[in-house]
Design a protein around this motif. Structure first.
Motif, mmCIF file in Angstrom:
data_model
loop_
_atom_site.group_PDB
_atom_site.id
_atom_site.type_symbol
_atom_site.label_atom_id
_atom_site.label_comp_id
_atom_site.label_asym_id
_atom_site.label_seq_id
_atom_site.Cartn_x
_atom_site.Cartn_y
_atom_site.Cartn_z
ATOM 1 N N VAL A 125 -0.840 -8.737 -7.882
ATOM 2 C CA VAL A 125 -0.023 -8.798 -6.658
ATOM 3 C C VAL A 125 -0.090 -7.399 -6.041
ATOM 4 C CG1 VAL A 125 2.258 -9.235 -5.702
ATOM 5 C CG2 VAL A 125 1.468 -10.556 -7.686
ATOM 6 N N TYR A 126 -0.901 -7.264 -5.001
ATOM 7 C CA TYR A 126 -1.223 -5.926 -4.489
ATOM 8 C C TYR A 126 -0.128 -5.368 -3.585
ATOM 9 C CZ TYR A 126 -4.265 -2.095 -3.068
ATOM 10 O OH TYR A 126 -4.814 -0.846 -2.857
ATOM 11 N N THR A 131 4.261 -10.536 3.325
ATOM 12 C CA THR A 131 4.756 -9.513 4.253
ATOM 13 C C THR A 131 3.631 -8.546 4.574
ATOM 14 O OG1 THR A 131 6.982 -9.632 3.289
ATOM 15 C CG2 THR A 131 6.457 -7.682 4.607
ATOM 16 N N VAL A 132 3.342 -8.359 5.862
ATOM 17 C CA VAL A 132 2.306 -7.409 6.275
ATOM 18 C C VAL A 132 2.833 -5.990 6.084
ATOM 19 C CG1 VAL A 132 0.865 -6.597 8.164
ATOM 20 C CG2 VAL A 132 1.330 -9.036 7.931
ATOM 21 N N ALA A 133 2.097 -5.204 5.308
ATOM 22 C CA ALA A 133 2.502 -3.825 5.036
ATOM 23 C C ALA A 133 1.378 -2.879 5.444
ATOM 24 C CB ALA A 133 2.817 -3.649 3.553
ATOM 25 N N PRO A 134 1.712 -1.746 6.058
ATOM 26 C CA PRO A 134 0.672 -0.801 6.471
ATOM 27 C C PRO A 134 0.331 0.213 5.376
ATOM 28 C CG PRO A 134 2.790 -0.106 7.347
ATOM 29 C CD PRO A 134 3.049 -1.364 6.559
ATOM 30 N N ILE A 135 -0.954 0.528 5.263
ATOM 31 C CA ILE A 135 -1.412 1.675 4.478
ATOM 32 C C ILE A 135 -2.207 2.532 5.456
ATOM 33 C CG2 ILE A 135 -2.767 2.488 2.512
ATOM 34 C CD1 ILE A 135 -2.395 -0.182 1.174
ATOM 35 N N VAL A 140 -2.044 -4.741 5.190
ATOM 36 C CA VAL A 140 -2.207 -5.418 3.899
ATOM 37 C C VAL A 140 -1.303 -6.649 3.868
ATOM 38 C CG1 VAL A 140 -2.112 -5.194 1.390
ATOM 39 C CG2 VAL A 140 -2.580 -3.183 2.807
ATOM 40 N N LEU A 141 -1.862 -7.755 3.412
ATOM 41 C CA LEU A 141 -1.079 -8.981 3.262
ATOM 42 C C LEU A 141 -1.495 -9.675 1.971
ATOM 43 C CD1 LEU A 141 0.921 -11.125 4.313
ATOM 44 C CD2 LEU A 141 -1.003 -12.179 5.542
ATOM 45 N N THR A 142 -0.502 -9.942 1.107
ATOM 46 C CA THR A 142 -0.744 -10.662 -0.149
ATOM 47 C C THR A 142 -0.041 -12.006 -0.089
ATOM 48 O OG1 THR A 142 -0.850 -8.573 -1.382
ATOM 49 C CG2 THR A 142 -0.546 -10.584 -2.658
ATOM 50 N N LYS A 143 -0.783 -13.058 -0.401
ATOM 51 C CA LYS A 143 -0.227 -14.416 -0.407
ATOM 52 C C LYS A 143 -0.515 -15.091 -1.743
ATOM 53 C CE LYS A 143 -2.565 -15.441 3.310
ATOM 54 N NZ LYS A 143 -3.143 -16.161 4.477
ATOM 55 N N LYS A 144 0.424 -15.935 -2.193
ATOM 56 C CA LYS A 144 0.258 -16.656 -3.448
ATOM 57 C C LYS A 144 -0.678 -17.838 -3.246
ATOM 58 C CE LYS A 144 1.694 -16.768 -7.780
ATOM 59 N NZ LYS A 144 1.522 -15.635 -8.685
ATOM 60 N N THR A 145 -1.589 -18.046 -4.214
ATOM 61 C CA THR A 145 -2.503 -19.189 -4.173
ATOM 62 C C THR A 145 -2.505 -19.869 -5.541
ATOM 63 O OG1 THR A 145 -4.451 -17.933 -4.907
ATOM 64 C CG2 THR A 145 -3.985 -17.964 -2.540
ATOM 65 N N SER A 146 -3.198 -20.999 -5.625
ATOM 66 C CA SER A 146 -3.256 -21.740 -6.887
ATOM 67 C C SER A 146 -4.005 -20.973 -7.979
ATOM 68 C CB SER A 146 -3.932 -23.098 -6.666
ATOM 69 O OG SER A 146 -5.235 -22.925 -6.146
ATOM 70 N N SER A 147 -4.919 -20.103 -7.587
ATOM 71 C CA SER A 147 -5.730 -19.360 -8.571
ATOM 72 C C SER A 147 -5.253 -17.925 -8.768
ATOM 73 C CB SER A 147 -7.196 -19.337 -8.132
ATOM 74 O OG SER A 147 -7.331 -18.715 -6.869
ATOM 75 N N GLY A 148 -4.151 -17.557 -8.128
ATOM 76 C CA GLY A 148 -3.649 -16.190 -8.253
ATOM 77 C C GLY A 148 -3.036 -15.725 -6.951
ATOM 78 N N GLN A 149 -3.667 -14.733 -6.333
ATOM 79 C CA GLN A 149 -3.225 -14.204 -5.048
ATOM 80 C C GLN A 149 -4.408 -14.052 -4.100
ATOM 81 O OE1 GLN A 149 -0.375 -13.909 -7.777
ATOM 82 N NE2 GLN A 149 -2.059 -12.462 -8.014
ATOM 83 N N SER A 150 -4.128 -14.176 -2.813
ATOM 84 C CA SER A 150 -5.100 -13.844 -1.783
ATOM 85 C C SER A 150 -4.644 -12.534 -1.141
ATOM 86 C CB SER A 150 -5.167 -14.954 -0.733
ATOM 87 O OG SER A 150 -5.935 -14.532 0.384
ATOM 88 N N VAL A 151 -5.531 -11.545 -1.156
ATOM 89 C CA VAL A 151 -5.186 -10.236 -0.591
ATOM 90 C C VAL A 151 -6.090 -9.959 0.599
ATOM 91 C CG1 VAL A 151 -4.980 -7.765 -1.025
ATOM 92 C CG2 VAL A 151 -4.465 -9.395 -2.859
ATOM 93 N N GLU A 152 -5.470 -9.616 1.734
ATOM 94 C CA GLU A 152 -6.212 -9.291 2.955
ATOM 95 C C GLU A 152 -5.935 -7.844 3.346
ATOM 96 O OE1 GLU A 152 -5.189 -12.037 6.028
ATOM 97 O OE2 GLU A 152 -5.463 -13.814 4.756
ATOM 98 N N LEU A 153 -7.008 -7.124 3.630
ATOM 99 C CA LEU A 153 -6.918 -5.751 4.143
ATOM 100 C C LEU A 153 -7.695 -5.711 5.446
ATOM 101 C CD1 LEU A 153 -8.070 -3.989 0.821
ATOM 102 C CD2 LEU A 153 -5.696 -4.404 1.481
ATOM 103 N N TRP A 154 -7.092 -5.229 6.532
ATOM 104 C CA TRP A 154 -7.856 -5.231 7.773
ATOM 105 C C TRP A 154 -7.490 -4.084 8.722
ATOM 106 C CZ3 TRP A 154 -3.648 -8.368 6.995
ATOM 107 C CH2 TRP A 154 -2.696 -8.447 7.992
ATOM 108 N N LEU A 155 -8.490 -3.740 9.527
ATOM 109 C CA LEU A 155 -8.345 -2.784 10.638
ATOM 110 C C LEU A 155 -8.317 -3.582 11.924
ATOM 111 C CD1 LEU A 155 -11.080 -0.272 9.444
ATOM 112 C CD2 LEU A 155 -8.622 0.224 9.494
ATOM 113 N N ASN A 156 -7.362 -3.297 12.784
ATOM 114 C CA ASN A 156 -7.245 -4.032 14.052
ATOM 115 C C ASN A 156 -7.402 -3.054 15.220
ATOM 116 O OD1 ASN A 156 -6.671 -5.720 16.151
ATOM 117 N ND2 ASN A 156 -4.646 -6.326 15.445
ATOM 118 N N TYR A 157 -8.457 -3.284 16.044
ATOM 119 C CA TYR A 157 -8.738 -2.390 17.166
ATOM 120 C C TYR A 157 -8.395 -3.018 18.522
ATOM 121 C CZ TYR A 157 -11.176 0.348 13.649
ATOM 122 O OH TYR A 157 -11.482 1.087 12.537
ATOM 123 N N THR A 158 -7.609 -4.077 18.487
ATOM 124 C CA THR A 158 -7.205 -4.716 19.742
ATOM 125 C C THR A 158 -6.460 -3.713 20.627
ATOM 126 O OG1 THR A 158 -6.983 -6.857 18.632
ATOM 127 C CG2 THR A 158 -5.886 -6.612 20.754
#
Length: 202
Positions: A125-126, A131-135, A140-158
């Motif tokens: 659980v990263y 909850t979207v958290a900034p680094i 960073v966004l961590t979500k619970k899944t059937s196999s563990g967690q899904s972790v998303e890290l992204w840069l947004n240039y909008t």
């Protein structure tokens, strides 16, 4: 005259023979007992090892995934630094970067003006769940899944600048690979606007 039957010196008395046989049986019983105890100790040892592995393996998987996610955060920070340098130095400026992916996917998405790394089956659980958290500049966004967690890290240039991949609004997904990807980051002009163009270098 009655002759006496002489006993052969090589014939053991019955009492001695019985004692010898009893000693052999006792020795065999002891050997059998030792063999049974050895097997039992071996089975207990294997059970203990299996229990330890059942506890240790998930912990090792958590540590490995955390290391990969930490490295992915560092990767996005480096990309962000080079992208901003190229943008600030004006049209025609270009830098090269290496992208290492040991697990997960990295998506360059010009339509959403973002660069995103996703690990679908993280064992750690990263960050706080759902909850979207900034680094720094990374989300960073961590979500619970059937196999563990899904972790998303992204840069947004909008609203900052426009992204393209190979000169077009084409999504590019980089997957796990044994060798690093080499990419170019270039400040290009399309029409009246400047873009950050990312492309694979062969």
């Amino acid at each position: 005259m009655i002759s006496k039957k002489l006993k052969s010196p090589w014939v053991l008395p019955r009492t001695k023979a019985c004692g010898f046989s009893s000693s052999i049986l006792t020795l065999e019983k002891r050997n059998a007992q030792v063999w049974v105890e050895t097997v039992l100790y071996l089975l207990v040892g294997l059970a203990v090892i299996a229990a330890i592995l059942a506890f240790v393996r998930p912990k090792i998987a958590e540590i490995q995934d955390k290391i990969i996610l930490d490295q992915s955060v560092d990767l996005l920070k480096q990309l962000d630094g080079k992208i901003n340098d190229v943008w600030n130095n004006g049209e025609g400026n270009k830098k090269l970067a290496e992208i290492v992916i040991r697990k997960g996917d990295l998506t360059i998405d010009p339509k959403s003006e973002s660069i995103k790394f996703v690990m679908e089956d993280s064992k750690v659980v990263y960050s706080q769940l759902n909850t979207v958290a900034p680094i720094g500049s990374i989300n960073v966004l961590t979500k619970k899944t059937s196999s563990g967690q899904s972790v998303e890290l992204w840069l947004n240039y909008t609203g900052v600048f426009n992204l393209t991949y190979a000169g077009a609004d084409t999504e590019k997904i980089l997957t796990k690979a044994p060798t690093p990807y080499k990419v170019s980051i270039t400040n290009i002009k399309l029409g009246n606007e400047n873009y950050i163009d990312i492309d694979l270098v062969s």
